[in-house]
Motif scaffolding. Structure first.
Motif, PDB file in Angstrom:
ATOM      1  N   ALA A 189       0.812  -1.213   0.000  1.00 57.33           N
ATOM      2  CA  ALA A 189       0.000   0.000   0.000  1.00 57.33           C
ATOM      3  C   ALA A 189       0.850   1.271   0.000  1.00 57.33           C
ATOM      4  O   ALA A 189       0.313   2.377   0.098  1.00 57.33           O
ATOM      5  CB  ALA A 189      -0.921   0.003   1.221  1.00 57.33           C
ATOM      6  N   LYS A 191       3.108   4.478  -1.100  1.00 55.40           N
ATOM      7  CA  LYS A 191       3.057   5.455  -2.179  1.00 55.40           C
ATOM      8  C   LYS A 191       4.372   6.225  -2.206  1.00 55.40           C
ATOM      9  O   LYS A 191       4.984   6.481  -1.165  1.00 55.40           O
ATOM     10  CB  LYS A 191       1.887   6.417  -1.983  1.00 55.40           C
ATOM     11  CG  LYS A 191       0.509   5.763  -2.136  1.00 55.40           C
ATOM     12  CD  LYS A 191      -0.598   6.775  -1.938  1.00 55.40           C
ATOM     13  CE  LYS A 191      -1.963   6.164  -2.235  1.00 55.40           C
ATOM     14  NZ  LYS A 191      -2.265   5.006  -1.390  1.00 55.40           N
ATOM     15  N   VAL A 192       4.797   6.580  -3.402  1.00 51.55           N
ATOM     16  CA  VAL A 192       6.010   7.377  -3.536  1.00 51.55           C
ATOM     17  C   VAL A 192       5.819   8.706  -2.818  1.00 51.55           C
ATOM     18  O   VAL A 192       4.767   9.353  -2.929  1.00 51.55           O
ATOM     19  CB  VAL A 192       6.341   7.603  -5.023  1.00 51.55           C
ATOM     20  CG1 VAL A 192       7.488   8.598  -5.173  1.00 51.55           C
ATOM     21  CG2 VAL A 192       6.688   6.279  -5.697  1.00 51.55           C
ATOM     22  N   GLN A 194       6.096   8.946   0.573  1.00 51.68           N
ATOM     23  CA  GLN A 194       5.861   8.701   1.989  1.00 51.68           C
ATOM     24  C   GLN A 194       7.180   8.710   2.759  1.00 51.68           C
ATOM     25  O   GLN A 194       8.243   8.383   2.221  1.00 51.68           O
ATOM     26  CB  GLN A 194       5.155   7.358   2.192  1.00 51.68           C
ATOM     27  CG  GLN A 194       3.711   7.356   1.764  1.00 51.68           C
ATOM     28  CD  GLN A 194       3.004   6.049   2.056  1.00 51.68           C
ATOM     29  OE1 GLN A 194       2.141   5.634   1.291  1.00 51.68           O
ATOM     30  NE2 GLN A 194       3.339   5.392   3.149  1.00 51.68           N
ATOM     31  N   ASP A 250       7.781   3.073   8.311  1.00 53.59           N
ATOM     32  CA  ASP A 250       6.880   4.151   7.912  1.00 53.59           C
ATOM     33  C   ASP A 250       6.722   5.129   9.072  1.00 53.59           C
ATOM     34  O   ASP A 250       7.363   4.988  10.118  1.00 53.59           O
ATOM     35  CB  ASP A 250       5.533   3.598   7.429  1.00 53.59           C
ATOM     36  CG  ASP A 250       4.742   2.873   8.531  1.00 53.59           C
ATOM     37  OD1 ASP A 250       5.099   3.005   9.729  1.00 53.59           O
ATOM     38  OD2 ASP A 250       3.768   2.177   8.193  1.00 53.59           O
TER      39      ASP A 250
END
Length: 416
Positions: A189, A191-192, A194, A250
């Motif tokens: 999931a 995304k570039v 982040q 993340d």
């Protein structure tokens, strides 16, 4: 062949850019901004009247913000990540005996056998003592030690390793309540853009945190076995020797990847690093714990993404996309199913180029537009013994479907 005609390899050979294992900046392009006038309570962006004296557009008022609070919030997030994940990150030290050349006049020295030392990073997978790291960190090690952030040092045993994904599992004997497993994120999931945070031991500087962003997704590189390792996460978070095997996180401190390699002429961070996605680890690690190895499905072809010139030479539309089969390994699943490699040559731009091989355009109904699509599907969604249907374009444009029962990926030394 040269240029666009050079083949990649799936399940046999993959030609990639020179990648330096980490052994375990960013230049942001400024977009043009509208003129902004800052006031004490608000920032106003006003649209100037046109030369034709048309009525001015209403003034847009953007609520004032406190830049210092924004930066402080960012720093708070980073510190929270560090404090949360630090107990789960480990330093991995390895020792390996180095053989001495025997002198024709007898032993050269009575000193103990020399030993090579190395280091990398890892993280706690569960409370049963399983630590995940890179295969290249522990490969050929005679002794592995694990150091936690609280200075607990314990010897570890290598349970399993997978050179193709560059993952490995070592085990430590510690009480379950003393181990803090990481939280796992969802790499599929991502995304570039982040936030991406790495914690590891670059150059032996233990428990160092660096940060950046997810720069790209779906990168493919070759492993030491020359099979492809797909779906890698690219990041500009600085990675250096010693970071290998450590977590890429993340903004919530969840592991999204395992840092594994950098692209660099110097062997040092150049802002182009790669991490194995956590989805791959979730697939491979349980097998390493259980069986000590992970078995991949194998098709048995070499090839690459179809070049436009080859498509034209085979009387295919120039916009045809797919995996072009250069060669088929003898007695492989592809060979037994009837897939065809190149069987003739033509002249393209003054060079003799092999053509005629099948072009795989779909697997199980999923479009295959380039070699990486086929590699990723095979790794993510198939296992040895599975039967898959390939949609294939043949030389001259005939479209056929071929069923293939996949085999087990052989060891590199078994491929001829």
């Amino acid at each position: 062949m040269k240029g666009v005609l050079r083949s990649q390899v799936v399940s046999v050979l993959v030609l990639t850019a020179v990648l330096v294992l980490t052994g375990c900046a960013r230049a942001a392009r400024q977009a043009q901004q509208p003129t902004v006038t800052e006031q004490s309570t608000a920032t106003e962006i006003a649209t100037a009247p046109s030369p034709t004296a048309a009525p001015a557009a209403p003034t847009v008022t953007i609520a004032a913000y406190d830049a210092d609070k924004v930066v402080a919030a960012y720093e708070t997030v980073l510190n929270r990540i560090y404090q949360t994940v630090l107990p789960s990150v480990v330093h991995i030290g390895i020792e390996q005996e180095v053989s001495q050349r025997q002198s024709p006049f007898g032993p050269q020295s009575q000193d103990p056998q020399p030993r090579r030392r190395g280091e990398g990073s890892g993280f706690v997978w569960d409370n049963r003592g399983h630590i995940v790291t890179n295969n290249h960190v522990i490969a050929n090690a005679d002794r592995v030690t694990v150091t936690f952030a609280d200075n607990t040092v314990v010897e570890a045993m290598v349970l399993g390793a997978d050179p193709d994904s560059d993952l490995a599992v070592v085990k430590v004997e510690l009480p379950a309540d003393s181990l803090r497993p990481v939280a796992l994120g969802a790499s599929h999931a991502l995304k570039v853009g982040q936030l991406a945070v790495a914690i590891g031991n670059p150059f032996g500087q233990e428990f160092t945190m660096t940060s950046g962003i997810v720069s790209a997704l779906g990168r493919t590189m070759s492993s030491p076995t020359r099979f492809a390792n797909p779906d890698l996460i690219q990041t500009d978070a600085p990675l250096n020797p010693g970071n290998s095997g450590g977590p890429l996180l993340d903004r919530q401190g969840r592991v999204i990847g395992i840092n594994t390699a950098i692209l660099s002429d110097s062997g040092l961070s150049s802002g182009v690093g790669f991490a194995v996605p956590i989805r791959t680890a979730q697939q491979v690690v349980p097998a390493l714990i259980r069986d000590g190895r992970y078995d991949y499905a194998w098709l048995g072809i070499s090839g690459g993404s179809l070049p436009v010139e080859i498509a034209a030479a085979m009387d295919l539309p120039r916009d045809t996309r797919g995996t072009w089969v250069d060669d088929v390994v003898e007695d492989s699943p592809a060979d037994k199913a009837g897939l065809r490699g190149n069987n003739r040559a033509v002249e393209i731009r003054g060079e003799r180029a092999p053509v005629g091989g099948d072009v795989i355009v779909a697997i199980e109904g999923t479009p295959v537009r380039e070699m990486d699509d086929l590699i990723a599907y095979m790794v993510r969604r198939t296992r040895p013994g599975d039967t898959v249907t390939l949609d294939v374009l043949r030389d001259g444009g005939e479209r056929v479907q071929i069923e293939v029962t996949l085999g087990r990926r052989p060891e590199q030394r078994d491929i001829r």
